[in-house]
Structures are given as C-alpha cells and as structure tokens.
Design an enzyme around this catalytic site. Structure first.
Site, PDB file in Angstrom:
ATOM      1  N   LYS A 142       0.851  -1.185   0.000  1.00 27.94           N
ATOM      2  CA  LYS A 142       0.000   0.000   0.000  1.00 27.94           C
ATOM      3  C   LYS A 142       0.890   1.240   0.000  1.00 27.94           C
ATOM      4  CE  LYS A 142      -3.950   1.905   2.656  1.00 27.94           C
ATOM      5  NZ  LYS A 142      -4.772   1.725   3.866  1.00 27.94           N
ATOM      6  N   SER A 197      -9.598   1.581   2.784  1.00 25.94           N
ATOM      7  CA  SER A 197      -8.732   2.328   1.901  1.00 25.94           C
ATOM      8  C   SER A 197      -7.669   1.494   1.186  1.00 25.94           C
ATOM      9  CB  SER A 197      -8.042   3.427   2.705  1.00 25.94           C
ATOM     10  OG  SER A 197      -7.191   2.866   3.692  1.00 25.94           O
ATOM     11  N   SER A 215      -9.686  -0.740   7.053  1.00 24.05           N
ATOM     12  CA  SER A 215      -9.109  -0.528   5.725  1.00 24.05           C
ATOM     13  C   SER A 215      -8.380  -1.719   5.110  1.00 24.05           C
ATOM     14  CB  SER A 215      -8.159   0.677   5.749  1.00 24.05           C
ATOM     15  OG  SER A 215      -8.905   1.871   5.705  1.00 24.05           O
TER      16      SER A 215
END
Lengths: 490, 484
Positions: A82, A157, A181
């Site tokens: 990420k 996310s 997330s």
C-alpha cells in the site's frame, strides 16, 4: 511450477518453487509484471510499479540460490505494498497530491522485515488519500476497480492492495487498517485480510492517519499466506514506542484445521438492521459450518457497539488533524508556487494538496481539539473507547473469538455513496476492533447471487492472531471461494 | 529616586519565569541523531527530526534521568506516570508543525529553587518542570529564509516558576541560581550564548496591597543574565507608565530586542495560537521506575544551597561562600582541600587561599579549577604551613606560586629554599638585639616619639632574616626592646 508461473499460486508454493529451482525469481517477477501490464490499465490497483527494482531483487535471489546461499522464507515472492508504507528510493504518496514526487530516504519496519525475508517489492498500490475512505475513490490519482465487477469499488482504503491480490497481480500484499481498511476491501475483493493487534507490527514507516488506530497487516489469497506474511512482519521494534515486545507466534503452524471446543460468539449488535440478507445468510452458513466441526456457537452482546462510529469519527480525525500538520510544502512534497508569505504558502500548499475528504477530517479533528472543547469531544470519545474495550474484555470471559460480517453490504458501484456519512456507515462492523486494539481477520465466506464476494470477520483477544487464523482456515476450507476467480480477470 | 523607583512606591511588579534548559544528552529527545552545537546546518537529522512521513518518536532514557535529577534537586513532586502531549503551531523550524511537550500531566510539580539575594538564600516556588523538544532555527537572508534543523529535537526541560518575584534583580538571580544548579548537577552546559538556557518572563503590575494579579505580558528572547534584568526593568516601567497615564496593559507576547534595548509586540491576545493540546498517541505514558528514581536520588550531589549553609556555618563569609558554590568544581575543590586539611575550622582560611591565590593563578594560566595543576591536598598542606607558623603568609604566597608552576610540594620548597619562618623567641631576640644595637640613633628617635621608625626596625629584621622573621613575634620583641 511449469513454464508460465501460476499467478494464483500460493506464497508457500511460489517460495518453494524458487527455493527448489523449479522456477526462478526472475521468471516469477516477470510473470507478475506482465500481468500488471495487461490487466492493471483497467484495474488501476498500482500507483507505481517497481519493475526495475523488482527485477534486480529477483536477480539477487536467483544469484543467491545459484551460490547456495541461505534464502529467506519469502525469497523471490513478489509483494505489493500500500502506498502509505514508506519505501526507500521508491515514491510514496499515500494517495495524496501533497506527497507527489516524494522519494523516501528510508524503509519502514514492515518493509525492512519483508526484504529481510527475501520478498520482492513489486510496486505501490492505490488507496484512499491518507487512508481516509472506504472505496479507494478518494485517491488523488486514480480509480481502482473491483476485479469481480469492474463497475464496482474494491473497498478501501487498501483497495489497491486487495484488488491486486484478487486479480493475481502479486503473490500477496500489505495494507493498513485504521477502521477496517484491510478487512473491508479484503471482504469486497474476496481475499483474506488481517489487522493484527495494535502494536504487533511496527508503525515505523507507516504514513500516519490516526496513530492510536493504524496497524499494518497482510492481504492474501489464503489464510496460510496471510499467516506467513504476518510472521514476517510482526515483532517488536524499538523505533515504535507503541510496539509490543511479546514473542511472535508461529502462525502458519497454528493452522491445524481444528475448531473443536472453540467458543465462537455471535454479537447480536452485528446482526441487526441494515445487514444485507445474502450476507446474513452467508454468515449463518459460516457459523453452522464451524458448529458442525465442533465449535460452540454462543450469542453474546457488545452493548456499546453503536457508539463506535461516532467515537471513531472524533478520535481518528483529531489525530489526523495533528498528523497531517507536517504537510506544509516546506521540506518535501508539493509546494504551492508564488506564495507571497508564509501563511499563504501554508494555505495554498494545503489547499491544493489535500482532497476534500482529507480536508473534511482535518477540520473535524481541529474542531474536536480546540481549546475548551477537548473534554466534550476527544476526551468523551476516549471514554467511549474504554467502554468498547470493556465490552470485548467481558466477551472473552465466555467466548474465544467473535464471528461477524465484515461489511453490511457487498461492493458497491462507483459514486454510490453520495454523502460522507453513507460511506462512514459501511465501516460499522470494523471500527470497534481498531478502537479496542484487537486483532481482526476477514475471510471470504461465499459469493452473492450476483457473484460478489462476502467476508466473514473474526475478532479475537489481544495477540491471539493464531486462533483467528486457525478458525479462519476452517471457514476458508468449509465455505470459502475455492478455485473461483474474479470474472474480470479470468 | 529614579522614575521607576518612584512609581514602585505605590505599585508592585509581579514576575514569573519560564526557563528552557537543553539537557546534555548524546542524542536527541526522540531519535538517534547526535546533539552538538555548531555542526554544519542540517547535519544532525534523521527521519524523526525531519518530521518525515512515517517517522516516530521514542523518548530518550538518558534525558529522563537528567530531568529526574533536576526534579529531585528542586524537591519537586515527581509524577510517576506523566504524559507527552502535542502542542500545535505552524512554523518552518518545527517540521511536524507540532512540538512534543507535556501539558496537564508534567513530570515534576511544586518544586523550589534556592537563590541568593545579598548574602541570604531565598526560595522560589516552581509550578512545574516538564519535558519537551527544541525547535530548529530559521535564518533570514534577504528575501530567502533558511531552516537549520540541527537543534530540532534536542531534549529540553521547561522550568516554570510561580509568579513570586518582584524585582528585575530577583528575576536575574533566579536564572543565575537555576543556571548554577543545572551545571552543578551536570545535566546541562546551560551556555546562554549557545542557547542552551533561554528565558521568557511573564510580567504584570498591581497596586500595592492588591491580591489579584494584573494583566501580564510575556517577554520572549531574553537570553543573558544582563538582558533579563534590563528587559524586565524596561517592561515594568512600560506597564507602569501605561497604567499611570490611565491606560491598560494588554495581554500580549513581546519580543525583547537587546540591541535596541526595548521590546515590541510579537503577537496580541487575538493572534494567540490555540495549541490544541492532546496526548501524543505515538508515545505511551512515561512511567518512572521507582528503583531508578531512588538510584538517581542517592547519586545526587550535595546541592549549592546546602553547601553554602555548611560553609557559612564553618565561618566562611557569605560573599565568599556564594562565590565558592558558584561552580561545582570550585566547591568540590574547597571540600577536598578541607578534607585534606582535616580541620573544618580552617574553612574560612582555606577559602581565602582558594578565592585569592588559586583563582588568580588559574585565571592567569587560563585554566579551569577542575584542571588545576595544584591539587587540593597541596593547597591544604600549604595552608597548614602558614597556620602552624612554619612560613609567613608572605612567603606562603611565594611558595604557592612556585608549587603551582612546578608541582613541587610546599614543604619541599620551604626546606630547599630555607624559608621557614623564625618563630623561636631566643633566636629572633638575638637578631632584634643586634638590629637595635646597630641602629642606636633610630632607636633614640623612636623612643623620642617618632613612630614611623618602628617600620624601619621591622624592615631591618626582615632584611636580616631574609623575610623569614615571624612578623607577630618580631613586632612583640621590638616593642619590648625599644621600650614602647
């Protein structure tokens, strides 16, 4: 492994193939790079592909193997990160324009540990700006599409990390989880995602959103892969004062396939109004499968659950308003041009650099922390947080794990959540886990009639990731997706 | 009477101080970069100091030890679980745009610092001592601003006094006392020129007899003992002129300009920051280990005020005692000399030798007392030679000078040079007799009332003995022989 490496091969299989010489790391990396080239134009999972670095890393693994040097447990395994995980020499934006062009001079702890285990950093994945969002639509750069239905979001996310794993664009990935997330996009993309206990994985080198809630964790195509990744990244880090010093369990070894005698709680607050009927049914099948294998299913109550969402939306924005103060255009990132003075430099840089959701949360948090209102908001929210933690502590007296849906609904269409609050409500089942600092695991437990993945969430005692993974493995075997692959990429 | 003194007949000034002291650690408060003065700009940085995304703070264990030493030395109540908080304001010398400090749960509260007013000790109550990190430095060159983050993250303690001082002199003395104390404890170099100790003053005025405090202003950037006194004096006068002419003091922060000798408004109450304090979520509560606290307490040296009292009790004058405790190395020298000498009653005499001969010689040689070529035991031995009459004070100074220069023991110098004082009455009597006989005319003159001639005889005896004659005995014998 045959001449074309299987992009859906497990981490174990890939590592073994490279270790035995059945495949080279270079071929594995090239296969994923090729697949990213072919598929990611549409999916948009990656913000940056580390082609050169990944090839160099693979070549180094291949040379080490040729020289009979010892290989790490993840040697040659391509992992996507990420984009809020700081990577030395590799642009890190956290999905924000304000960090455009920033090349970090250091690796975060989880990245350092992955590299030490021999893993290859394949690239950086898309995310909601600074982790603030549940659909990856709030990325300042691009949309990421759900590989199961490209008209839908992947969740967020960590949407890029989840989509990349689901689409076979990497062996596994890392995400971060502040209020769901990792688990929510994992559920929406039909992969396994784990948020470890707060402090189990170092936050050193994680672009902070809400420091008391943020945690790094794996997204993978199987529970076993998630366990292997967690073993690699977990452990005490003296550079993170909130890091836990306890020894790390052998997670993969905990996957016995047994749940006999395990007490599984079904918190009634997680099965109330607003839960999608298909998800409700899938969770019932999951509970039944566990019961059939000897687990004891217990109804429990977590009475303060309803207060988790408002507490979260005070605490997380308050911390964010502070953590994001550093983005001022002075030392790194983007600086607004032509500011006549310092105040203008700040306001223009931040005005142009942050997206609307980030600005909204900075304002929320600034409001909550202003002089004279601290007690009414931040302190009150921390008291609620303590109540939520107590709910869980009480539950552990009667059950070993809690089984809940990960999300109230499957992946939604782009733009479907019209208001911020609609979006926030999608996180009602995942937030409490972060507020209490507990480990949480999302495991696929079926598809809707429309072919969208459903996630079952397991919550456990602090540092009891092993039990969650063991139970998750049983769910995966009983009601998981098996060999079903996302339509969009098969 | 000055204008200020006149005004102070009816008015009273109230002063509280906030003093920032850099702790002498090897590394920064929350990260591993070195702490060093005068390094090339931005050479002492790391991801945490630079406030890079993802970087985290971990508090320096050594800094805590040093702060605890100060807390104990000021008899503060130590909070066994204190907390770091974030204090938010935007400025380029602070890369995170918040400072890690302590807010409602500081490490130390309710301590005291003893300062000297005249020859007396006076106690100043402290509100708190808390931990925080220093900011970097901005320099402005024309239209360009430069940021140097070498100082950013240096560990600080902020010492906050109660508003209990009333004169500029007291304010300056407090800072002197705190400066002396932190150097005494070895927890800071506290060099004000290097910014290692920096002072802000809160000043207000009220009519005498009034209990309520007046509106205060905060004076920043007063960074020498002299400036403190000057700036506070200036501010008291400014406020008094204002209120005397029917005006009102506004709550504001003022910046002292030492060159111009005046202050100007830095920010008004309306422009004041809302610092939005909240507990730093990156840092768990700071827990003090009781065993460690005990160990630090056991290791504390006797403090300047206690030593001052001990010296004055032994007969040392207040001024001398104050000078002796002005620096730990000097006071330690004094103690070592007293110990080597063996008689506390000689403290005053030993102190005089240290303050006159030793400090003079050290100054001339440009050496610190800690690096004195003449060790305390040697000084003690020399003092004993003077005290027991082996040599005169005058010869003692010569012996001191030679021993300081060559390192030779005083007794050896005395023996080699044959400068032992002649204190034997018979021996000295013979010499006196000889001198008087040889100068009968002067003896007659003295007997006839010319007092000045007495000095002539003393001089002759000294000449005869090469200065070794015991002056007291010489005087007595001469008086007896000369008849008055």
């Amino acid at each position: 492994m045959s001449s074309t490496p299987d992009p859906y091969a497990s981490v174990t299989a890939t590592a073994r193939a490279i270790a035995t010489g059945e495949a080279t790391a270079t071929r594995v990396v090239d296969a994923y790079l090729g697949r990213i080239r072919n598929l990611d134009r549409e999916l948009g999972a990656f913000l940056a592909v580390n082609a050169e670095g990944a090839r160099a890393g693979a070549a180094a693994v291949d040379r080490a193997r040729a020289a009979n040097e010892p290989l790490g447990p993840l040697a040659g395994v391509p992992i996507a990160l990420k984009d809020n995980l700081v990577t030395r020499g590799l642009a890190t934006t956290a999905g924000s324009k304000i960090l455009a062009g920033w090349i970090p001079p250091y690796d975060g702890d989880a990245v350092t540990r992955l590299r030490a285990a021999g893993a290859i950093v394949l690239g950086k994945t898309n995310m909601d700006e600074f982790g603030m969002g549940s659909s990856t639509e709030r990325s300042a750069y691009q949309k990421t599409r759900n590989p199961w239905d490209t008209s839908r979001v992947p969740g967020g996310s960590s949407g890029g990390s989840a989509a990349a794993v689901a689409a076979g664009l990497c062996a596994a990935s890392l995400g971060t989880d502040t209020g769901g997330s990792i688990r929510q996009p994992a559920a929406m993309c039909g992969v396994v995602g784990m948020k470890p206990t707060y402090g189990r994985v170092s936050r050193y080198g994680v672009v902070a959103y809400a420091s008391s809630l943020d945690q790094v964790g794996p997204l993978a195509r199987s529970v076993e892969d998630a366990a292997l990744l967690l073993s690699a990244i977990a452990g005490h880090d003296p550079r993170d004062a909130t890091s836990i010093a306890a020894p790390v369990d052998a997670y993969a070894a905990a996957l016995t396939g047994e749940v006999a005698g395990l007490r599984v709680g079904l918190p009634r607050e997680y099965y109330g109004e607003g839960l999608d009927a298909e998800i409700r049914a899938a969770l019932a099948r999951t509970a039944e499968a566990l019961r059939e294998r000897g687990a004891e299913i217990v109804d429990v109550s977590l009475p303060h659950t309803a207060h988790a969402l408002p507490a979260y939306y005070v605490i997380a924005p308050a911390e964010a308003s502070s953590n994001l103060a550093r983005y001022d255009g002075i030392r790194y990132g983007t600086r607004a041009p032509d500011a006549p003075d310092l105040l203008a430099l700040y306001s223009k840089t931040r005005g142009a650099g942050f997206g609307p959701e980030v600005k909204r949360r900075i304002m929320l948090g600034t409001y909550a922390l202003r002089a004279g209102y601290y007690d009414a908001y931040y302190k009150k929210a921390q008291q609620v947080r303590a109540c939520i933690s107590r709910d869980f502590a009480d539950a552990w007296a009667t059950v070993d794990v809690l089984l809940t849906p990960t999300t109230p609904a499957p992946a939604f269409r782009f733009g479907a959540k019209a208001t911020p609050v609609d979006m926030y409500l999608g996180d009602i089942y995942t937030l409490a886990c972060n507020l209490a600092g507990l480990p949480g695991l999302s495991v696929p437990c079926g598809l809707t009639a429309g072919g969208l993945p459903i996630g079952a969430q397991l919550l456990g005692r602090p540092l009891d990731e092993a039990t969650l993974l063991r139970a998750g493995g049983v769910i995966e075997a009983a009601v998981g997706l098996g060999a079903q692959r996302p339509r969009a990429v098969s | 009477m000055t204008e200020l003194a006149q005004l102070l007949v009816d008015w009273e000034a109230v002063i509280g101080l906030e003093v920032h002291v850099q702790l002498a650690t090897a590394s920064k408060a929350f990260s591993p970069s070195a702490v060093q003065f005068g390094a090339p700009p931005n050479s002492l940085t790391d991801p945490t100091v630079l406030g890079l995304p993802g970087a985290l703070p971990v508090y320096n264990a050594r800094a805590l030890e040093l702060a605890l030493a100060l807390g104990l030395a000021t008899s503060s109540r130590i909070r066994m679980t204190s907390r770091f908080a974030r204090k938010h304001y935007f400025y380029p010398d602070q890369p995170k745009n918040y400072q890690i400090s302590q807010y409602d749960e500081p490490l130390c509260e309710h301590g005291v610092v003893d300062m000297f007013i005249g020859g007396e000790l006076r106690r100043v109550e402290l509100t708190r001592i808390h931990l925080e990190e220093d900011a970097g430095k901005n320099t402005h060159v024309g239209a360009t601003s430069h940021v140097d983050l070498d100082r950013a993250g240096v560990p600080l303690v902020e010492v906050v006094t109660e508003p209990v001082m009333h004169t500029p002199e007291e304010a300056a003395e407090f800072v002197r006392a705190l400066h002396g104390l932190v150097r005494w404890l070895g927890i800071s170099e506290a060099d004000m020129e290097k910014g290692q100790l920096r002072c802000d003053a809160n000043v207000s005025v009220r009519r005498r007899g009034e209990d309520r405090l007046g509106t205060r202003t905060e004076l920043k950037n007063i960074n020498s003992f002299r400036f403190i006194q000057h700036a506070v004096e200036h501010e008291i006068a400014r406020q008094l002129r204002l209120v005397e002419s029917g005006g009102r003091v506004e709550r504001e922060t003022r910046l002292w300009d030492a060159v111009a000798g005046q202050s100007h408004t830095m920010r008004t109450k309306e422009e004041a920051n809302d610092y939005r304090y909240f507990p730093d979520p990156d840092l768990p509560p700071l827990v003090v280990d009781p065993a460690q606290l005990d160990a630090i307490e056991r290791g504390l040296p006797e403090l300047p005020a206690a030593r001052f009292r001990r010296y004055t009790r032994s007969g040392v004058g207040a001024d001398e005692a104050r000078t002796l405790v002005g620096e730990r190395a000097l006071a330690d020298y004094m103690d070592a000399a007293i110990a080597a000498h063996g008689d506390e009653a000689s403290a005053k005499f030993i102190g005089n030798w240290i303050l006159t001969e030793l400090l003079g010689a050290l100054r001339a040689a440009e050496r610190d007392v800690a690096a004195s070529p003449l060790p305390p035991a040697t000084l003690a031995a020399l003092v004993r030679l003077v005290e027991d009459g082996t040599i005169s004070g005058k010869i003692g100074k010569e012996v001191f000078e030679e021993s300081f220069r060559t390192g030779e023991a005083p007794a050896a110098i005395v023996a080699r040079r044959g400068v032992q004082q002649i204190s034997n009455e018979a021996e000295l009597g013979t010499i006196v007799e000889r001198v008087v006989t040889a100068n009968q005319r002067q003896a007659d003159g003295y007997a006839g009332g010319n007092d000045k001639l007495f000095g002539f005889f003393v001089g002759q005896v000294m000449k005869e003995t090469g200065g070794r004659a015991n002056p007291v005995l010489t005087t007595a014998l001469l008086k007896k022989r000369l008849g008055r």
